[in-house]
Write an enzyme that holds these catalytic residues in place. Structure first.
Site, PDB file in Angstrom:
ATOM      1  N   TYR A  70       0.662   5.704  -4.672  1.00  0.00           N
ATOM      2  CA  TYR A  70      -0.320   4.921  -5.426  1.00  0.00           C
ATOM      3  C   TYR A  70      -1.268   5.809  -6.225  1.00  0.00           C
ATOM      4  CZ  TYR A  70      -4.592   2.544  -6.511  1.00  0.00           C
ATOM      5  OH  TYR A  70      -5.701   2.096  -7.186  1.00  0.00           O
ATOM      6  N   GLN A 103     -10.049   2.632   1.640  1.00  0.00           N
ATOM      7  CA  GLN A 103     -10.816   2.213   2.823  1.00  0.00           C
ATOM      8  C   GLN A 103     -12.308   2.009   2.547  1.00  0.00           C
ATOM      9  OE1 GLN A 103      -9.002   1.638   5.502  1.00  0.00           O
ATOM     10  NE2 GLN A 103      -7.143   2.676   4.877  1.00  0.00           N
ATOM     11  N   THR A 104     -12.733   1.988   1.274  1.00  0.00           N
ATOM     12  CA  THR A 104     -14.158   1.881   0.952  1.00  0.00           C
ATOM     13  C   THR A 104     -14.349   0.922  -0.219  1.00  0.00           C
ATOM     14  OG1 THR A 104     -14.447   4.199   1.635  1.00  0.00           O
ATOM     15  CG2 THR A 104     -16.250   3.188   0.389  1.00  0.00           C
ATOM     16  N   GLY A 138     -16.672   8.253   5.711  1.00  0.00           N
ATOM     17  CA  GLY A 138     -15.674   8.206   6.763  1.00  0.00           C
ATOM     18  C   GLY A 138     -14.311   8.693   6.303  1.00  0.00           C
ATOM     19  N   TYR A 139     -13.343   8.626   7.230  1.00  0.00           N
ATOM     20  CA  TYR A 139     -11.971   9.081   6.937  1.00  0.00           C
ATOM     21  C   TYR A 139     -12.014  10.454   6.253  1.00  0.00           C
ATOM     22  CZ  TYR A 139     -10.838   4.205   7.917  1.00  0.00           C
ATOM     23  OH  TYR A 139     -10.718   2.971   8.507  1.00  0.00           O
ATOM     24  N   CYS A 189      -7.761 -12.599  -7.658  1.00  0.00           N
ATOM     25  CA  CYS A 189      -6.674 -12.846  -6.699  1.00  0.00           C
ATOM     26  C   CYS A 189      -7.029 -12.169  -5.373  1.00  0.00           C
ATOM     27  CB  CYS A 189      -5.352 -12.317  -7.262  1.00  0.00           C
ATOM     28  SG  CYS A 189      -3.893 -12.991  -6.453  1.00  0.00           S
ATOM     29  N   CYS A 221       2.103 -18.365 -12.179  1.00  0.00           N
ATOM     30  CA  CYS A 221       2.068 -18.051 -10.746  1.00  0.00           C
ATOM     31  C   CYS A 221       2.832 -19.106  -9.937  1.00  0.00           C
ATOM     32  CB  CYS A 221       0.625 -17.954 -10.263  1.00  0.00           C
ATOM     33  SG  CYS A 221       0.481 -17.485  -8.525  1.00  0.00           S
ATOM     34  N   CYS A 249      -8.057 -19.208  -8.328  1.00  0.00           N
ATOM     35  CA  CYS A 249      -6.930 -19.495  -9.229  1.00  0.00           C
ATOM     36  C   CYS A 249      -7.391 -20.116 -10.552  1.00  0.00           C
ATOM     37  CB  CYS A 249      -5.925 -20.409  -8.535  1.00  0.00           C
ATOM     38  SG  CYS A 249      -5.139 -19.660  -7.089  1.00  0.00           S
ATOM     39  N   GLU A 272     -10.263   7.252  -6.900  1.00  0.00           N
ATOM     40  CA  GLU A 272      -9.193   6.594  -6.155  1.00  0.00           C
ATOM     41  C   GLU A 272      -9.175   7.024  -4.695  1.00  0.00           C
ATOM     42  OE1 GLU A 272      -7.545   4.114  -6.977  1.00  0.00           O
ATOM     43  OE2 GLU A 272      -7.755   4.038  -9.151  1.00  0.00           O
ATOM     44  N   ASP A 320      -1.037  -0.816  -4.882  1.00  0.00           N
ATOM     45  CA  ASP A 320      -1.885  -0.811  -3.693  1.00  0.00           C
ATOM     46  C   ASP A 320      -1.885  -2.215  -3.085  1.00  0.00           C
ATOM     47  OD1 ASP A 320      -3.466  -2.279  -5.432  1.00  0.00           O
ATOM     48  OD2 ASP A 320      -5.268  -1.063  -5.135  1.00  0.00           O
TER      49      ASP A 320
END
Length: 342
Positions: free
Chosen positions: A117, A39-40, A78-79, A189, A205, A196, A34, A135
């Site tokens: 999250y 970001q990946t 990264g990050y 989604c 929905c 859909c 997680e 998320d």
């Protein structure tokens, strides 16, 4: 709104991706996956995940890992603050919880780098605790399900959507439900135009019924990012490439980079700046311009390639031999135009 969980979980059982952290869903594996997936993309993260858990199979190994080795394992994702916080959290887990992640949402939430999250994902998937894991994928699914055009970046909207997620949660199977929501957002989604016709929740929905699923969710326009000039000196000596350690706090904390200054320098100014750290460089080739986009700013990079006699260097600088550049010193992707990750 009708019951979402039954058709959703049935769909998930038939369509879920066979990912390594789902084959061995320990709390540690879920946590690592997680954090990496923030970001990946999944496809990009998988080889890092497999290498990471092979080298560091549990919180004790993560807690004890040399920080440079840890950042080298992370290099390319990264990050880097993510993995720095993971090590801080692993040390707390070893000191306070006997080396195992606690089976308690609030205790998980209190660990460095673990937000609502991630705590919800670990608690529900690993321990079966009925808590939500909301998320961006889940916010998008629920914006469309309820035909809700509230700003999903607003805290009040996220809070309201979290209540809806929890209302629909089957208390006996919170983990599969949360995973199924994430998977639906990742595969069906999706952002932009959703699939859909493949969605197990299409009949429920409201956004689909209104013909506006592709217009949801609503987000504010992103703020313009400031541009920062960065002048890079790519200097080689017979001992290797000149590297500089970044400060222990802040952007790219503790990583190694070619000598660089966050301002525009002329060739003569760069020569003088290098002389200021004892490096008598000859700059003979301009570097091609490059840029790197961070969350809040953009680096516009340029500079010079050159050579210098090997010399003693002040603290925070090294001459990195090619094998050390490949195995020891983690260099961020921000400098990937000039120093390729190994």
């Amino acid at each position: 709104m009708g019951a979402v969980s039954e058709p959703l979980i049935q769909w998930f059982e038939l369509n879920r991706r066979l990912l390594p952290f789902r084959q061995e869903p320990s709390a540690y594996h879920i946590w690592v996956s997680e954090i990496m997936l923030q970001q990946t993309r999944v496809s990009a993260a998988l080889p890092y995940y497999e290498r990471f858990v092979a080298e560091l199979p549990d919180p004790a190994a993560l807690a004890a890992c040399d920080p440079d080795k840890l950042r080298k394992l992370w290099q390319g994702l990264g990050y880097y603050n993510r993995v720095n916080n993971m090590q801080k959290a692993a040390r707390i887990v070893c000191e306070q919880y006997g080396g195992d992640l606690p089976a308690d949402y609030d205790a998980l939430r209190s660990l460095p780098g673990i937000g609502d999250y991630t705590a919800g994902a670990v608690a529900s998937i690993a321990f079966g605790i009925p808590v939500p894991a909301v998320d961006g994928n889940v916010l998008r699914v629920f914006a469309r399900l309820y035909n809700d055009d509230a700003d999903v970046m607003a805290p009040a909207t996220k809070k309201a959507f979290t209540v809806r997620v929890l209302d629909q949660m089957p208390k006996a199977t919170p983990g599969p439900y949360n995973e199924a929501l994430m998977e639906l957002g990742a595969l069906v989604c999706i952002p932009g135009t959703p699939h859909c016709e493949e969605c197990p929740l299409a009949d429920l929905c409201r956004g689909y019924a209104a013909g506006r699923a592709d217009q949801l969710p609503v987000k504010p326009a992103p703020k313009a990012k400031g541009k920062v000039p960065v002048t890079v000196a790519l200097i080689e000596s017979e001992q290797g490439l000149l590297l500089q350690r970044r400060p222990a706090r802040g952007l790219l904390a503790g990583l190694w980079q070619p000598a660089a200054w966050e301002k525009a320098l002329t060739r003569d100014e760069l020569t003088a700046a290098l002389a200021g750290i004892g490096v008598q460089a000859v700059l003979d080739e301009p570097l091609p311009p490059a840029k790197h986009v961070f969350t809040h700013k953009i680096w516009e990079l340029g500079g010079w390639r050159g050579t210098a006699p090997a010399c003693a260097l002040p603290d925070g600088y090294v001459w990195a031999a090619p094998e050390d550049l490949a195995e020891v010193y983690p260099v961020p992707n921000a400098f990937g135009a000039y120093v390729k990750a190994k």
